[in-house]
Design a protein around this motif. Structure first.
Motif, PDB file in Angstrom:
ATOM      1  N   GLU A  37     -24.589  54.461 -25.688  1.00 42.45           N
ATOM      2  CA  GLU A  37     -24.188  55.218 -24.544  1.00 42.45           C
ATOM      3  C   GLU A  37     -25.412  55.014 -23.395  1.00 42.45           C
ATOM      4  O   GLU A  37     -24.909  54.860 -22.256  1.00 42.45           O
ATOM      5  CB  GLU A  37     -24.401  56.706 -25.050  1.00 42.45           C
ATOM      6  N   GLN A  38     -26.476  54.965 -23.675  1.00 45.23           N
ATOM      7  CA  GLN A  38     -27.514  54.596 -22.724  1.00 45.23           C
ATOM      8  C   GLN A  38     -27.174  53.364 -21.842  1.00 45.23           C
ATOM      9  O   GLN A  38     -27.275  53.004 -20.866  1.00 45.23           O
ATOM     10  CB  GLN A  38     -28.881  54.850 -23.197  1.00 45.23           C
ATOM     11  N   ALA A  39     -27.084  52.084 -22.770  1.00 48.46           N
ATOM     12  CA  ALA A  39     -26.767  50.794 -22.379  1.00 48.46           C
ATOM     13  C   ALA A  39     -25.509  50.880 -21.415  1.00 48.46           C
ATOM     14  O   ALA A  39     -25.264  50.299 -20.403  1.00 48.46           O
ATOM     15  CB  ALA A  39     -26.530  49.947 -23.576  1.00 48.46           C
ATOM     16  N   LEU A  40     -24.358  51.462 -21.862  1.00 49.94           N
ATOM     17  CA  LEU A  40     -23.276  51.545 -21.020  1.00 49.94           C
ATOM     18  C   LEU A  40     -23.407  52.329 -19.811  1.00 49.94           C
ATOM     19  O   LEU A  40     -22.777  51.793 -18.715  1.00 49.94           O
ATOM     20  CB  LEU A  40     -22.036  51.895 -21.922  1.00 49.94           C
ATOM     21  N   THR A  41     -23.937  53.300 -19.742  1.00 53.02           N
ATOM     22  CA  THR A  41     -24.149  54.377 -19.023  1.00 53.02           C
ATOM     23  C   THR A  41     -25.380  53.445 -17.555  1.00 53.02           C
ATOM     24  O   THR A  41     -24.853  53.505 -16.436  1.00 53.02           O
ATOM     25  CB  THR A  41     -25.023  55.383 -18.998  1.00 53.02           C
ATOM     26  N   ALA A  42     -26.013  52.745 -18.175  1.00 57.50           N
ATOM     27  CA  ALA A  42     -26.911  51.810 -17.212  1.00 57.50           C
ATOM     28  C   ALA A  42     -26.043  50.899 -16.568  1.00 57.50           C
ATOM     29  O   ALA A  42     -26.256  50.436 -15.342  1.00 57.50           O
ATOM     30  CB  ALA A  42     -28.114  51.159 -18.052  1.00 57.50           C
ATOM     31  N   THR A  43     -25.346  50.202 -17.565  1.00 56.87           N
ATOM     32  CA  THR A  43     -24.290  49.243 -16.621  1.00 56.87           C
ATOM     33  C   THR A  43     -23.299  49.744 -15.715  1.00 56.87           C
ATOM     34  O   THR A  43     -23.140  49.173 -14.547  1.00 56.87           O
ATOM     35  CB  THR A  43     -23.512  48.512 -18.014  1.00 56.87           C
ATOM     36  N   ALA A  44     -22.845  50.824 -16.133  1.00 59.76           N
ATOM     37  CA  ALA A  44     -21.723  51.561 -15.205  1.00 59.76           C
ATOM     38  C   ALA A  44     -22.566  51.941 -13.843  1.00 59.76           C
ATOM     39  O   ALA A  44     -21.995  51.722 -12.870  1.00 59.76           O
ATOM     40  CB  ALA A  44     -21.151  52.655 -15.887  1.00 59.76           C
ATOM     41  N   THR A  45     -23.810  52.446 -13.992  1.00 57.82           N
ATOM     42  CA  THR A  45     -24.466  52.868 -12.904  1.00 57.82           C
ATOM     43  C   THR A  45     -24.828  51.613 -12.014  1.00 57.82           C
ATOM     44  O   THR A  45     -24.703  51.813 -10.721  1.00 57.82           O
ATOM     45  CB  THR A  45     -25.911  53.504 -13.320  1.00 57.82           C
ATOM     46  N   ALA A  46     -25.163  50.647 -12.267  1.00 63.13           N
ATOM     47  CA  ALA A  46     -25.376  49.437 -11.668  1.00 63.13           C
ATOM     48  C   ALA A  46     -24.239  49.004 -10.926  1.00 63.13           C
ATOM     49  O   ALA A  46     -24.218  48.398  -9.938  1.00 63.13           O
ATOM     50  CB  ALA A  46     -25.796  48.147 -12.795  1.00 63.13           C
ATOM     51  N   VAL A  47     -22.919  48.987 -11.722  1.00 66.92           N
ATOM     52  CA  VAL A  47     -21.641  48.573 -11.007  1.00 66.92           C
ATOM     53  C   VAL A  47     -21.463  49.394  -9.843  1.00 66.92           C
ATOM     54  O   VAL A  47     -20.917  49.142  -8.790  1.00 66.92           O
ATOM     55  CB  VAL A  47     -20.774  48.502 -12.147  1.00 66.92           C
ATOM     56  N   ALA A  48     -21.583  50.708 -10.324  1.00 67.04           N
ATOM     57  CA  ALA A  48     -21.372  51.714  -9.252  1.00 67.04           C
ATOM     58  C   ALA A  48     -22.159  51.370  -7.956  1.00 67.04           C
ATOM     59  O   ALA A  48     -21.662  51.680  -6.973  1.00 67.04           O
ATOM     60  CB  ALA A  48     -21.477  53.262  -9.726  1.00 67.04           C
ATOM     61  N   SER A 225      -5.565  49.732  -5.170  1.00 68.15           N
ATOM     62  CA  SER A 225      -5.851  48.753  -4.230  1.00 68.15           C
ATOM     63  C   SER A 225      -6.037  47.262  -5.532  1.00 68.15           C
ATOM     64  O   SER A 225      -7.105  47.358  -6.014  1.00 68.15           O
ATOM     65  CB  SER A 225      -7.131  48.771  -3.450  1.00 68.15           C
ATOM     66  N   PRO A 226      -5.365  46.408  -5.086  1.00 74.01           N
ATOM     67  CA  PRO A 226      -5.536  45.173  -5.741  1.00 74.01           C
ATOM     68  C   PRO A 226      -6.683  44.472  -5.365  1.00 74.01           C
ATOM     69  O   PRO A 226      -7.309  43.896  -6.221  1.00 74.01           O
ATOM     70  CB  PRO A 226      -4.217  44.010  -5.495  1.00 74.01           C
ATOM     71  N   ASP A 227      -7.196  44.462  -4.126  1.00 72.18           N
ATOM     72  CA  ASP A 227      -8.249  43.737  -3.638  1.00 72.18           C
ATOM     73  C   ASP A 227      -9.419  44.276  -4.185  1.00 72.18           C
ATOM     74  O   ASP A 227     -10.379  43.647  -4.731  1.00 72.18           O
ATOM     75  CB  ASP A 227      -8.312  44.050  -2.117  1.00 72.18           C
ATOM     76  N   LEU A 228      -9.414  45.745  -4.141  1.00 77.46           N
ATOM     77  CA  LEU A 228     -10.694  46.485  -4.918  1.00 77.46           C
ATOM     78  C   LEU A 228     -10.565  46.336  -6.433  1.00 77.46           C
ATOM     79  O   LEU A 228     -11.595  46.161  -6.925  1.00 77.46           O
ATOM     80  CB  LEU A 228     -10.488  47.938  -4.559  1.00 77.46           C
ATOM     81  N   SER A 229      -9.672  45.957  -7.058  1.00 74.05           N
ATOM     82  CA  SER A 229      -9.485  45.775  -8.311  1.00 74.05           C
ATOM     83  C   SER A 229     -10.183  44.230  -8.613  1.00 74.05           C
ATOM     84  O   SER A 229     -10.687  44.122  -9.499  1.00 74.05           O
ATOM     85  CB  SER A 229      -8.066  45.565  -9.015  1.00 74.05           C
ATOM     86  N   GLN A 230      -9.910  43.411  -7.733  1.00 77.16           N
ATOM     87  CA  GLN A 230     -10.646  42.098  -7.849  1.00 77.16           C
ATOM     88  C   GLN A 230     -12.151  42.116  -7.683  1.00 77.16           C
ATOM     89  O   GLN A 230     -12.657  41.593  -8.533  1.00 77.16           O
ATOM     90  CB  GLN A 230      -9.932  40.957  -6.860  1.00 77.16           C
ATOM     91  N   GLU A 231     -12.525  42.930  -6.771  1.00 79.39           N
ATOM     92  CA  GLU A 231     -13.966  42.958  -6.747  1.00 79.39           C
ATOM     93  C   GLU A 231     -14.616  43.749  -7.708  1.00 79.39           C
ATOM     94  O   GLU A 231     -15.751  43.414  -8.281  1.00 79.39           O
ATOM     95  CB  GLU A 231     -14.224  43.777  -5.076  1.00 79.39           C
ATOM     96  N   LEU A 232     -13.719  44.758  -8.241  1.00 74.92           N
ATOM     97  CA  LEU A 232     -14.370  45.371  -9.559  1.00 74.92           C
ATOM     98  C   LEU A 232     -14.308  44.430 -10.815  1.00 74.92           C
ATOM     99  O   LEU A 232     -15.313  44.775 -11.439  1.00 74.92           O
ATOM    100  CB  LEU A 232     -13.697  46.594  -9.785  1.00 74.92           C
ATOM    101  N   ALA A 233     -13.244  43.542 -10.804  1.00 76.77           N
ATOM    102  CA  ALA A 233     -13.411  42.672 -11.825  1.00 76.77           C
ATOM    103  C   ALA A 233     -14.448  41.580 -11.894  1.00 76.77           C
ATOM    104  O   ALA A 233     -15.064  41.348 -12.923  1.00 76.77           O
ATOM    105  CB  ALA A 233     -11.929  41.862 -11.858  1.00 76.77           C
ATOM    106  N   ARG A 234     -14.958  41.541 -10.576  1.00 73.90           N
ATOM    107  CA  ARG A 234     -16.275  40.397 -10.544  1.00 73.90           C
ATOM    108  C   ARG A 234     -17.704  41.075 -10.719  1.00 73.90           C
ATOM    109  O   ARG A 234     -18.326  40.389 -11.448  1.00 73.90           O
ATOM    110  CB  ARG A 234     -16.329  40.011  -8.977  1.00 73.90           C
ATOM    111  N   LEU A 235     -17.656  42.392 -10.870  1.00 75.77           N
ATOM    112  CA  LEU A 235     -18.780  43.119 -10.987  1.00 75.77           C
ATOM    113  C   LEU A 235     -18.882  43.739 -12.361  1.00 75.77           C
ATOM    114  O   LEU A 235     -19.829  43.637 -12.962  1.00 75.77           O
ATOM    115  CB  LEU A 235     -19.055  44.274  -9.882  1.00 75.77           C
TER     116      LEU A 235
END
Length: 668
Positions: A37-48, A225-235
């Motif tokens: 949980e801590q690892a995934l939360t830290a990853t999600a926070t970094a992506v956000a 948004s497909p464009d936003l989805s591509q950016e999300l896939a990159r991160l």
């Protein structure tokens, strides 16, 4: 319950090992979950944070209208049949309406359903249109906007009336369909595609409620948004599914898919994990990827700025999914929620392996502990059995102690444990009891031996006095002295005889006999001794079997008959009867004669107790040993001897209640 069974019960205490291990494995699984949980939360926070700092089109803070992608062609007819796949995600409009927005390659579709029981009708072009029931549409394009009035006096087609000056790029004419029913009305229309709307305003005016007739709820438009989805896939990291949501839960972008890694566990491991190890999991259905909105508590908490995690069941068997929802903030305001999901079998596999390893280890420990305790209990039982056998063999049949055991051969006296202490205590006790028993056993013979010499001296002295010249007055004293000496001699001989008789009774060997034969034989022998007295013998019809010594029983009956015969008148009667009992038999000899004194009934069977007249000089003294022998015989057969007066007062009855002698066990 034997010692082995008790120690096996004690061995069950080792069940605490798997229970403690089960709690440990559950705690380990919780720690593994917390780490993930801590690892995934830290990853999600970094992506956000990455999404917030780069130039991506994130929604503005506040509410918005979500535009869904039409899944099938929509016909503008005022009916909601074409909107059925999108209806579950309708958006509330005011207090009376629901709104559905959709778009495809052909245009932008709007469907409004208003529930009201009272209607005021007018067309859009009528003078009283603003005071009747109508809809307000506000199209916003950047900084410019234009409002339209939508109303209809009857079901069918309607044309919107512009309330503001027309704006270039916005439609000058909007045509739609209006339908009514008993509960309200529905309006449906289509806007041309490519308008570039940045916001949309809608308002419902009901004449019955009043209010501002041109008010509209203007909100920005949200869509996938497909464009936003591509950016999300990159991160987003690999092997995860990322979804960017509006604060209200509307899907704005998504990337990746859930892939479960790790081997497939067996069905037993799956059952063990689900029933014993796994903490409660959320159902997977609300998290499906095909919905445009996720109305979940985790998303709601994240939209308020609080990161949240949740475990749910995976779409594949025996997999779990960890979801982390974190807020996406821009300028200290929550503009979205990032939901990061990761599927895995690692936690169940690790927990199952640990638990199964623990089970095998605990099972092995329980087997070893149980075997050790069983061996210990068996050895302890054997040692106690040896001690018991030694105690039972310590006394011989004649009442003496086994001299071999007393001479250092008592078992386990050399042991250093508690059983050795007990064996040594038994040995000391038997030595003391043996010495005292030998003393009591030889007391009578010693007394008779020691008394013989002074009795001989007294007797010889009396013989010498007879040859001397004595006065007439001294002759009676001499006779009484000689009678006393004779009685003392008889007493000494009787003491020796009683000691021999006790040893003989104790050493008698039992056998299976029919008491009817014993009693009948004794009765036939007594008839010649009874003389003129009547002797009646009462026997049962069925055999009466008993494990005992028939010669001892016959000897006891002889003593009873001799005692009864001495008290029965010459023309009196005697009755010998045998009665079977559930656990033995009872032999009773009743005779006519004087009743027993009440004070003597409890002492008749003691040694040296007699009711016969002892004051007649010259008669042989009666020492009262006959009924004492009867008592010894009864006790040797596990019974009792008793006497009572007959109810009619005609005589007395002596009974011999027998239960049988114990059967000897064969030595193993």
């Amino acid at each position: 319950m034997s010692l082995r069974q008790k120690l096996l019960l004690v061995a069950l205490c080792t069940l605490a090992l798997p229970i403690a291990g089960w709690l440990y494995v559950r705690q380990m699984e919780s720690l593994l979950r917390q780490g993930q949980e801590q690892a995934l939360t830290a990853t999600a926070t970094a992506v956000a944070r990455s999404l917030a700092v780069i130039d991506v089109p994130l929604p503005l803070p506040g509410n918005g209208w979500y535009v869904q992608q039409a899944v099938n062609p929509i016909t503008i007819d005022g009916y909601g049949d074409d909107w059925a796949p999108l209806t579950p995600w309708s958006q509330p409009l005011g207090t009376r309406g629901k709104l559905l927005l959709a778009e495809d390659d052909h245009g932008f579709y709007i469907y409004v359903d208003v529930r009201t029981a009272h209607r005021t009708r007018a067309d859009s072009g009528d003078a009283n249109a603003l005071s009747s029931d109508h809809l307000i549409l506000d199209l916003v394009q950047g900084t410019q906007h234009c409002r339209y009035l939508l109303a209809s006096a009857a079901p069918g087609s309607f044309t919107a009336q512009a309330l503001d000056p027309l704006v270039a790029g916005l439609p000058s004419r909007i045509v739609g369909q209006w339908q009514e029913d008993g509960g309200g009305y529905r309006a449906e229309w289509r806007l041309p595609g490519g308008l570039g709307l940045t916001a949309l305003g809608l308002g419902i005016y009901t004449a019955a409620d009043g209010g501002d007739p041109v008010a509209a709820d203007v909100r920005p438009l949200w869509r996938y948004s497909p464009d936003l989805s591509q950016e999300l896939a990159r991160l987003a990291p690999e092997a995860t599914r990322a979804r960017l949501l509006a604060p209200a839960g509307w899907l704005l972008a998504q990337s990746g898919r859930l892939t479960t890694s790790g081997p497939q566990p067996g069905w037993l491991s799956s059952v063990i994990y689900r029933s014993l190890l796994a903490d409660p999991l959320e159902e997977a259905e609300p998290w499906t990827a095909d919905v445009p909105r996720l109305d979940l508590p985790e998303v709601g908490r994240a939209s308020k700025g609080v990161p949240s995690t949740v475990w749910r069941q995976g779409e594949e068997r025996d997999s779990v999914v960890l979801a982390a929802a974190v807020p996406v903030e821009r300028d200290h305001a929550v503009v979205g929620v990032l939901l990061l999901e990761q599927a895995s079998r690692a936690v169940p596999l690790l927990a199952n392996r640990a638990f199964l390893s623990l089970l095998m280890t605990s099972f092995g420990v329980m087997l070893v502990a149980g075997a050790i305790l069983l061996l210990f209990a068996t050895r302890l039982s054997l040692r106690l059995g040896r001690l018991r056998d030694a105690v039972e063999r310590a006394q011989l049949d004649d009442g003496r102690m086994d001299g071999h055991l007393m001479q250092g051969r008592f078992p386990m006296t050399e042991s250093d444990d508690e059983l050795g202490d007990l064996a040594r205590s038994f040995q000391r006790l038997f030595e003391a009891v043996g010495g005292y028993t030998d003393y009591l056993r030889t007391l009578a013979s010693k007394l008779s031996h020691e008394l013989n010499t002074p009795l001989a001296i007294v007797k010889s002295s009396l013989d010498n006095l007879e040859h001397a010249e004595l006065s007439e007055e001294a002759q009676p004293y001499l006779a009484r002295a000689r009678d006393g000496v004779a009685r003392l001699g008889t007493l000494v001989r009787a003491m020796s005889e009683a000691s021999r008789m006790e040893r003989a009774i104790a050493a008698a060997e039992p056998e299976d006999v029919d008491l009817i034969d014993v009693v009948r034989g004794c009765a036939e022998a007594y008839r010649s001794l009874a003389g003129a007295r009547r002797l009646e013998c009462v026997l049962p019809a069925q055999p009466v079997h008993l494990h005992g010594a028939p010669e001892l029983i016959a000897q006891a009956l002889d003593k009873l008959f001799d005692n009864a015969l001495s008290f029965t008148p010459a023309d009196g009667w005697l009755r010998l009867s045998l009665h079977p009992l559930e656990d033995g038999a009872e032999i009773e000899l009743a005779n006519q004669g004087p009743p027993l004194p009440a004070a003597m009934q409890g002492r008749l069977f003691d040694s040296l107790v007699s009711l016969r007249d002892k004051a007649i000089p010259g008669d042989a003294p009666h020492l009262g040993l006959g009924l004492y022998v009867v008592r010894l015989v009864a006790e040797r057969h596990g019974g009792i001897a008793s006497a009572r007066n007959l109810q009619d007062g005609s005589g007395v009855a002596f009974s011999l209640r027998l239960h049988g002698m114990p059967r000897q066990r064969l030595a193993g």
